[in-house]
Design an enzyme around this catalytic site. Structure first.
Site, PDB file in Angstrom:
ATOM      1  N   THR A   4       4.415   1.847   2.174  1.00  0.00           N
ATOM      2  CA  THR A   4       5.644   2.161   1.455  1.00  0.00           C
ATOM      3  C   THR A   4       6.360   3.341   2.085  1.00  0.00           C
ATOM      4  O   THR A   4       7.576   3.312   2.309  1.00  0.00           O
ATOM      5  CB  THR A   4       5.338   2.455  -0.025  1.00  0.00           C
ATOM      6  OG1 THR A   4       4.798   1.277  -0.644  1.00  0.00           O
ATOM      7  CG2 THR A   4       6.591   2.882  -0.776  1.00  0.00           C
ATOM      8  N   SER A   5       5.605   4.386   2.433  1.00  0.00           N
ATOM      9  CA  SER A   5       6.214   5.602   2.985  1.00  0.00           C
ATOM     10  C   SER A   5       6.658   5.427   4.438  1.00  0.00           C
ATOM     11  O   SER A   5       7.397   6.268   4.959  1.00  0.00           O
ATOM     12  CB  SER A   5       5.228   6.772   2.889  1.00  0.00           C
ATOM     13  OG  SER A   5       4.149   6.603   3.800  1.00  0.00           O
ATOM     14  N   GLY A  52       0.829  -1.191   0.000  1.00  0.00           N
ATOM     15  CA  GLY A  52       0.000   0.000   0.000  1.00  0.00           C
ATOM     16  C   GLY A  52       0.867   1.245   0.000  1.00  0.00           C
ATOM     17  O   GLY A  52       2.080   1.186   0.251  1.00  0.00           O
ATOM     18  N   CYS A  53       0.262   2.388  -0.284  1.00  0.00           N
ATOM     19  CA  CYS A  53       1.026   3.639  -0.353  1.00  0.00           C
ATOM     20  C   CYS A  53       1.530   4.065   1.027  1.00  0.00           C
ATOM     21  O   CYS A  53       2.701   4.420   1.191  1.00  0.00           O
ATOM     22  CB  CYS A  53       0.205   4.740  -1.015  1.00  0.00           C
ATOM     23  SG  CYS A  53      -1.481   4.918  -0.390  1.00  0.00           S
ATOM     24  N   TYR A  54       0.652   4.035   2.020  1.00  0.00           N
ATOM     25  CA  TYR A  54       1.107   4.394   3.368  1.00  0.00           C
ATOM     26  C   TYR A  54       2.221   3.469   3.855  1.00  0.00           C
ATOM     27  O   TYR A  54       3.257   3.953   4.349  1.00  0.00           O
ATOM     28  CB  TYR A  54      -0.061   4.372   4.363  1.00  0.00           C
ATOM     29  CG  TYR A  54      -1.017   5.527   4.261  1.00  0.00           C
ATOM     30  CD1 TYR A  54      -0.592   6.843   4.422  1.00  0.00           C
ATOM     31  CD2 TYR A  54      -2.369   5.313   4.009  1.00  0.00           C
ATOM     32  CE1 TYR A  54      -1.477   7.920   4.339  1.00  0.00           C
ATOM     33  CE2 TYR A  54      -3.271   6.376   3.918  1.00  0.00           C
ATOM     34  CZ  TYR A  54      -2.819   7.672   4.080  1.00  0.00           C
ATOM     35  OH  TYR A  54      -3.696   8.722   3.989  1.00  0.00           O
TER      36      TYR A  54
END
Length: 338
Positions: A153-154, A149-151
């Site tokens: 990853t960050s 997911g994007c979160y």
């Protein structure tokens, strides 16, 4: 030039599907053969694409026979959709899934958080978590790559080197993340909870966001102990871009923490590490880049690590194409350097 690989994309008209098309259309080793949609096949896909993209295949409903005739299947279907058809896809097709359906090794955890019975559980142990810089060697050999997911990853990229090196307090990790509203998908436009998207900051998923088990599982894997972070996401009044602020405690110096991060990612093309700099999203939007910066906090032994990405690229389509490149032995920047 080597023969191009035949590509099928599902969820082609969603925010992530559009980004996949933009990048794969110009990829020298990819040929887009089929575009599948979950809903209307009559949608005008070109309205969201640059003028230089023409002659795309017509939109179709999911067709397993056509998918099985391709080399690679990118699935950007909504969560809890892909697992219903995964078992019927040939093992010869390389699957790059952008949903949560194969991210969590524990099927029961997935079923609890997504409130659905997983219909392809036997495939779970064949999937590899597609956090490119971390699981590169496994991605090279896998035919089922579950993109993060994007979160996560960050959050995982800045934290994994630090938990692996045991230099932060594992009991007090706080994460505050902000995402452009594209991170909520096209359905956001029909959600009455978020009126005036361009003028509204919204907190959501407090205490139960579906990315929490993903974040905790992979951090625990590298910490070699159970680890839970406190994570709160927000939508901000911009279409794309993501910034996570991560608060950690450490008895190490800022130079030591910076050097661990910098050395860990020294041979990675997309990740740039900074010390005592205020990073933001404008340098990473429309790229697959990751900016990580560490700053001293205002209390004893506290540090603030910031990480910025484009939620639609490094947080989704870009990382998927990076994994495609890894899997087939292409340079990781191919198709992503524009």
């Amino acid at each position: 030039m080597a023969k191009k690989l035949n590509i099928a994309i599902a969820g082609a008209t969603g925010f992530v599907g559009i980004e996949l098309i933009k990048k794969l259309y110009h990829h020298p080793h990819a040929e887009i053969k089929y575009l599948f949609v979950n809903e209307s096949v009559d949608e005008n896909i070109y309205k969201n694409l640059p003028n230089d993209i023409t002659n795309l295949p017509s939109l179709k409903k999911i067709d397993l026979k056509l998918i099985n005739s391709c080399d690679v299947f990118f699935s950007s279907l909504p969560h809890a959709k892909f697992h219903k058809i995964a078992n019927d896809i040939s093992s010869n097709v390389v699957i790059i899934d952008l949903s949560a359906d194969f991210r969590l090794p524990n099927i029961k955890t997935y079923e609890e958080w997504y409130n659905v019975k997983h219909q392809s559980p036997d495939l779970q142990n064949k999937s590899v978590y597609g956090l490119s810089e971390i699981f590169r060697d496994l991605i090279k050999k896998s035919n089922l790559i579950a993109c993060p997911g994007c979160y996560p990853t960050s959050i995982l990229l800045p934290l994994i080197p630090l938990v692996k090196n045991k230099v932060i307090d594992l009991d007090s990790v706080l994460v505050d993340s902000k995402s452009g509203y594209s991170g909520a998908g096209k359905k956001i436009y029909n959600n009455k909870q978020y009126p005036n998207l361009d003028e509204n900051i919204a907190i959501y998923g407090v205490g139960h966001h579906r990315h929490m088990p993903e974040i905790n599982y992979y951090l625990s894997l590298f910490a070699k102990s159970d680890l839970e972070v406190s994570f709160t996401p927000h939508l901000i009044p911009t279409f794309r871009g993501m910034l996570s602020s991560i608060y950690v405690k450490s008895k190490n110096s800022i130079d030591e923490l910076f050097n661990i991060l910098k050395n860990f990612y020294s041979n990675n093309q997309f990740i740039k590490v900074f010390k005592s700099e205020m990073i933001n999203t404008d340098k990473v939007v429309n790229t697959n880049n990751v900016y990580i910066s560490i700053n001293r906090g205002n209390t004893k032994n506290m540090f603030v690590i910031s990480c910025s990405i484009d939620n639609l690229l490094k947080g989704a389509a870009g990382q998927a194409i990076q994994n495609f490149n890894i899997r087939f032995g292409f340079d990781e920047k191919v198709g992503l350097d524009k």
